[in-house]
Write a protein that holds these residues in place. Structure first.
Motif, PDB file in Angstrom:
ATOM      1  N   LEU A 155     -11.715   2.638 -11.630  1.00 39.06           N
ATOM      2  CA  LEU A 155     -11.527   4.000 -12.135  1.00 39.06           C
ATOM      3  C   LEU A 155     -12.075   4.132 -13.548  1.00 39.06           C
ATOM      4  O   LEU A 155     -12.720   5.132 -13.889  1.00 39.06           O
ATOM      5  CB  LEU A 155     -10.046   4.364 -12.096  1.00 39.06           C
ATOM      6  CG  LEU A 155      -9.669   5.734 -12.678  1.00 39.06           C
ATOM      7  CD1 LEU A 155     -10.366   6.852 -11.901  1.00 39.06           C
ATOM      8  CD2 LEU A 155      -8.153   5.927 -12.649  1.00 39.06           C
ATOM      9  N   THR A 179      -4.688  -5.291  -6.252  1.00 40.01           N
ATOM     10  CA  THR A 179      -5.552  -4.167  -5.882  1.00 40.01           C
ATOM     11  C   THR A 179      -5.400  -3.017  -6.866  1.00 40.01           C
ATOM     12  O   THR A 179      -6.380  -2.352  -7.211  1.00 40.01           O
ATOM     13  CB  THR A 179      -5.227  -3.691  -4.455  1.00 40.01           C
ATOM     14  OG1 THR A 179      -5.371  -4.791  -3.548  1.00 40.01           O
ATOM     15  CG2 THR A 179      -6.170  -2.576  -4.023  1.00 40.01           C
ATOM     16  N   ARG A 220     -12.498  -6.201   0.265  1.00 43.11           N
ATOM     17  CA  ARG A 220     -11.283  -5.623  -0.301  1.00 43.11           C
ATOM     18  C   ARG A 220     -10.031  -6.282   0.261  1.00 43.11           C
ATOM     19  O   ARG A 220      -8.946  -6.104  -0.276  1.00 43.11           O
ATOM     20  CB  ARG A 220     -11.239  -4.118  -0.026  1.00 43.11           C
ATOM     21  CG  ARG A 220     -12.341  -3.324  -0.685  1.00 43.11           C
ATOM     22  CD  ARG A 220     -12.000  -1.853  -0.712  1.00 43.11           C
ATOM     23  NE  ARG A 220     -11.767  -1.307   0.611  1.00 43.11           N
ATOM     24  CZ  ARG A 220     -12.709  -0.797   1.390  1.00 43.11           C
ATOM     25  NH1 ARG A 220     -13.956  -0.785   0.962  1.00 43.11           N
ATOM     26  NH2 ARG A 220     -12.426  -0.296   2.572  1.00 43.11           N
ATOM     27  N   TRP A 249     -19.737  -3.287  -7.931  1.00 42.28           N
ATOM     28  CA  TRP A 249     -18.732  -2.620  -7.107  1.00 42.28           C
ATOM     29  C   TRP A 249     -19.363  -1.977  -5.882  1.00 42.28           C
ATOM     30  O   TRP A 249     -18.782  -1.990  -4.789  1.00 42.28           O
ATOM     31  CB  TRP A 249     -18.013  -1.546  -7.923  1.00 42.28           C
ATOM     32  CG  TRP A 249     -17.091  -2.078  -8.965  1.00 42.28           C
ATOM     33  CD1 TRP A 249     -17.346  -2.211 -10.298  1.00 42.28           C
ATOM     34  CD2 TRP A 249     -15.762  -2.565  -8.774  1.00 42.28           C
ATOM     35  NE1 TRP A 249     -16.264  -2.738 -10.951  1.00 42.28           N
ATOM     36  CE2 TRP A 249     -15.264  -2.967 -10.036  1.00 42.28           C
ATOM     37  CE3 TRP A 249     -14.934  -2.704  -7.654  1.00 42.28           C
ATOM     38  CZ2 TRP A 249     -13.991  -3.472 -10.204  1.00 42.28           C
ATOM     39  CZ3 TRP A 249     -13.653  -3.214  -7.832  1.00 42.28           C
ATOM     40  CH2 TRP A 249     -13.197  -3.596  -9.091  1.00 42.28           C
ATOM     41  N   ARG A 266     -10.548   1.678  -2.113  1.00 39.51           N
ATOM     42  CA  ARG A 266      -9.413   0.954  -2.677  1.00 39.51           C
ATOM     43  C   ARG A 266      -8.099   1.658  -2.327  1.00 39.51           C
ATOM     44  O   ARG A 266      -7.095   1.013  -2.016  1.00 39.51           O
ATOM     45  CB  ARG A 266      -9.560   0.861  -4.196  1.00 39.51           C
ATOM     46  CG  ARG A 266     -10.656  -0.081  -4.624  1.00 39.51           C
ATOM     47  CD  ARG A 266     -10.163  -1.506  -4.626  1.00 39.51           C
ATOM     48  NE  ARG A 266     -11.291  -2.437  -4.618  1.00 39.51           N
ATOM     49  CZ  ARG A 266     -11.157  -3.737  -4.666  1.00 39.51           C
ATOM     50  NH1 ARG A 266      -9.963  -4.279  -4.702  1.00 39.51           N
ATOM     51  NH2 ARG A 266     -12.216  -4.519  -4.633  1.00 39.51           N
ATOM     52  N   PHE A 267      -8.095   2.979  -2.393  1.00 43.06           N
ATOM     53  CA  PHE A 267      -6.883   3.714  -2.038  1.00 43.06           C
ATOM     54  C   PHE A 267      -6.540   3.517  -0.558  1.00 43.06           C
ATOM     55  O   PHE A 267      -5.363   3.419  -0.198  1.00 43.06           O
ATOM     56  CB  PHE A 267      -7.058   5.200  -2.351  1.00 43.06           C
ATOM     57  CG  PHE A 267      -6.657   5.567  -3.744  1.00 43.06           C
ATOM     58  CD1 PHE A 267      -5.489   6.261  -3.985  1.00 43.06           C
ATOM     59  CD2 PHE A 267      -7.437   5.207  -4.830  1.00 43.06           C
ATOM     60  CE1 PHE A 267      -5.096   6.589  -5.276  1.00 43.06           C
ATOM     61  CE2 PHE A 267      -7.069   5.528  -6.121  1.00 43.06           C
ATOM     62  CZ  PHE A 267      -5.892   6.218  -6.348  1.00 43.06           C
ATOM     63  N   ARG A 271     -16.244   4.233  -3.541  1.00 39.37           N
ATOM     64  CA  ARG A 271     -15.616   2.914  -3.546  1.00 39.37           C
ATOM     65  C   ARG A 271     -14.154   3.011  -3.972  1.00 39.37           C
ATOM     66  O   ARG A 271     -13.298   2.267  -3.479  1.00 39.37           O
ATOM     67  CB  ARG A 271     -16.370   1.973  -4.477  1.00 39.37           C
ATOM     68  CG  ARG A 271     -17.743   1.583  -3.978  1.00 39.37           C
ATOM     69  CD  ARG A 271     -17.642   0.880  -2.644  1.00 39.37           C
ATOM     70  NE  ARG A 271     -18.940   0.445  -2.164  1.00 39.37           N
ATOM     71  CZ  ARG A 271     -19.174   0.028  -0.932  1.00 39.37           C
ATOM     72  NH1 ARG A 271     -18.180  -0.006  -0.058  1.00 39.37           N
ATOM     73  NH2 ARG A 271     -20.369  -0.353  -0.561  1.00 39.37           N
ATOM     74  N   LEU A 272     -13.871   3.924  -4.889  1.00 33.93           N
ATOM     75  CA  LEU A 272     -12.502   4.107  -5.351  1.00 33.93           C
ATOM     76  C   LEU A 272     -11.597   4.538  -4.198  1.00 33.93           C
ATOM     77  O   LEU A 272     -10.470   4.061  -4.061  1.00 33.93           O
ATOM     78  CB  LEU A 272     -12.485   5.149  -6.473  1.00 33.93           C
ATOM     79  CG  LEU A 272     -11.225   5.285  -7.320  1.00 33.93           C
ATOM     80  CD1 LEU A 272     -10.892   3.970  -8.009  1.00 33.93           C
ATOM     81  CD2 LEU A 272     -11.406   6.396  -8.342  1.00 33.93           C
ATOM     82  N   GLU A 306      -7.452  -3.917  -9.926  1.00 31.65           N
ATOM     83  CA  GLU A 306      -8.888  -3.739  -9.673  1.00 31.65           C
ATOM     84  C   GLU A 306      -9.241  -2.270  -9.546  1.00 31.65           C
ATOM     85  O   GLU A 306     -10.318  -1.835  -9.988  1.00 31.65           O
ATOM     86  CB  GLU A 306      -9.278  -4.502  -8.414  1.00 31.65           C
ATOM     87  CG  GLU A 306      -9.170  -6.018  -8.561  1.00 31.65           C
ATOM     88  CD  GLU A 306      -9.341  -6.734  -7.240  1.00 31.65           C
ATOM     89  OE1 GLU A 306      -9.460  -6.045  -6.206  1.00 31.65           O
ATOM     90  OE2 GLU A 306      -9.350  -7.980  -7.228  1.00 31.65           O
ATOM     91  N   THR A 307      -8.345  -1.490  -8.945  1.00 27.13           N
ATOM     92  CA  THR A 307      -8.585  -0.051  -8.821  1.00 27.13           C
ATOM     93  C   THR A 307      -8.637   0.603 -10.191  1.00 27.13           C
ATOM     94  O   THR A 307      -9.460   1.495 -10.442  1.00 27.13           O
ATOM     95  CB  THR A 307      -7.488   0.604  -7.958  1.00 27.13           C
ATOM     96  OG1 THR A 307      -7.459  -0.016  -6.674  1.00 27.13           O
ATOM     97  CG2 THR A 307      -7.739   2.095  -7.786  1.00 27.13           C
TER      98      THR A 307
END
Length: 486
Positions: A89, A81, A60, A52, A287-288, A283-284, A84-85
């Protein structure tokens, strides 16, 4: 309680995590897996995390093209997404639990050989000065941007005088001497543009859309000539290494070589998993940010088709409602208009309201209750999570309504600290938060910068007044209150 920032005994029974039976067939397997990972014999989590962490921003958006104008396709990418998020998490939570476990085991081990005050001082220095954390790197990058602007007049003047970020960047792009600065800025946005001061709130613009916070931080660095944060980080790292070496020597002096080996492994695991925890969160947030872009693109399509009034209205809808709207607009759109109007009104009321101090349960009903007047309070107690003692003026940060132009040298007082707020640490003198624990994000980064910090001080943003003199003792977890300004 110190690590998590809350106590389970303060929770209602229905709020406690569901517990398995005392003995479970998988318990030995989980225990073996935990110890193999903790002691470095296996590296399953680090390998998963690295995949990741190697992901680029472009990765992304593979297969995502908003210009297609197809709401069903956008929903498909949003769902992918989200899936994957969720996976990311879950990995972040696993690394967090390993970091908490390593800290707890270390705490038990060193308490067998040292007194509690020495242990607390050691734990505060354990991770100090760790430049590998992404949020520390973003602070360094902002400082570097400020220095690049210092000696180029057509870059510096707009930075110091123009209020509009968009206007300022256009001024840079129109100046030949600013070409290098534009390249540096674009590189910064590509790397850190997904951050923001409320970065898990999809309705809030991130830095790649609104860089005002970054530019304001650059101004403060230049106006007040703030030093290179790397110098402080190096000092903190040396302090941390010395603390580990001294504790290891103390353990060895007692002739406990197996314990010394275990200490070394736990320190390594603690550092590794804290780093993974923080960087996976980085990285999280990416994604947001991707989700925000997709929802905005979908919102524009719905607005063009007159299914919603404004593209931002999509943030007032649940995911299921959006899916129903896309699948059957004629049967859903009209009914959602009143729902949107009501939710907008409720949101405005909530953002302008002050939450009660506590909620109590009376006869099965939850009731708000305000605590007695705080005027005569002189000391507040929390968790001392970054050693040091500092006296200064408080800056009350409202993370809901915004307002982040903090004067340098102030003690930052906030409900909590998002990673996007950590550039403020370069100009802050100390930190106090309402929530958090020893391994919370604000506490971790405060140790990087060597800021005295106390977390989990209930209602502190209401008790302390903006500009009030306070003393933060990061050793004892006590905040002393002085007279208010005016």
């Amino acid at each position: 309680g110190r690590v998590l920032g809350f106590e389970f005994h303060l929770c209602r029974p229905d709020e406690l995590p569901t517990r398995r039976p005392r003995w479970h067939v998988m318990d030995p397997v989980r225990a073996l897996s935990f110890w193999l990972e903790m002691l470095g014999f296996t590296e399953v989590l680090p390998r998963k995390a690295q995949r990741w962490l190697n992901e680029s921003a472009a990765d992304r958006h593979v297969g995502y093209r908003a210009e297609d104008g197809d709401p069903e396709a956008l929903l498909h990418h949003i769902d992918q997404t989200l899936k994957e998020t969720g996976q990311l998490l879950g990995l972040h939570i696993q690394c967090t639990s390993m970091a908490f476990g390593a800290f707890g085991l270390l705490d038990q081990l060193v308490r067998k050989v040292q007194d509690p005050l020495t242990v607390q001082d050691f734990e505060g220095k354990l991770l100090a000065g760790f430049e590998g954390i992404s949020t520390v790197q973003q602070g360094i990058a902002i400082w570097d941007l400020a220095q690049a602007a210092r000696h180029v007049p057509c870059v510096l003047e707009p930075l110091l005088t123009m209020e509009s970020a968009e206007q300022m960047i256009r001024a840079w792009q129109g100046c030949a001497e600013a070409a290098h600065m534009v390249v540096l800025w674009d590189s910064f946005v590509a790397r850190f543009g997904h951050r923001s001061t409320q970065e898990f709130e999809l309705s809030v613009a991130h830095w790649d859309e609104d860089p005002s916070f970054v530019l304001q931080t650059m101004r403060e660095i230049l106006i007040h000539n703030r030093p290179d944060p790397r110098e402080s980080l190096r000092r903190q790292e040396e302090t941390g290494q010395q603390a580990v070496a001294e504790m290891l020597q103390c353990i060895r002096s007692q002739g406990a070589m197996p314990r010394a080996w275990l200490f070394g492994r736990l320190v390594a695991s603690y550092r590794d998993f804290v780093l993974l925890r923080e960087n996976l969160k980085y990285r999280l947030v990416g994604r947001f940010n991707s989700l925000r872009k997709m929802f905005l693109a979908l919102g524009r399509i719905l607005e063009q088709r007159d299914w919603i009034a404004e593209c931002d209205d999509i943030f007032y809808l649940c995911h299921e409602e959006i899916c129903r709207l896309v699948a059957d607009p004629s049967g859903v759109a009209e009914g959602l208009k009143s729902v949107l109007a009501q939710r907008k009104q409720e949101h405005q009321v909530y953002t302008q309201s002050t939450a009660p101090d506590i909620w109590v349960t009376l006869d099965g009903q939850e009731m708000p209750m305000n605590l007695p007047d705080w005027e005569n309070v002189t000391t507040l107690h929390g968790i001392g999570c970054s050693p040091g003692r500092v006296t200064g003026l408080a800056y009350i940060l409202d993370t809901v309504r915004g307002g982040v132009a903090m004067p340098p040298g102030r003690i930052l007082v906030a409900p909590f600290i998002d990673p996007g707020l950590t550039p403020l640490f370069m100009t802050a003198a100390g930190l106090v938060t309402e929530i958090g624990g020893t391994l919370s994000h604000g506490a971790t980064v405060a140790r990087e910068y060597g800021l005295p910090a106390v977390v989990r001080v209930p209602h502190v943003t209401r008790i302390i007044k903006d500009g009030q003199q306070i003393t933060v003792d990061g050793f004892t977890g006590v905040v002393h209150l002085g007279p208010s300004e005016g």
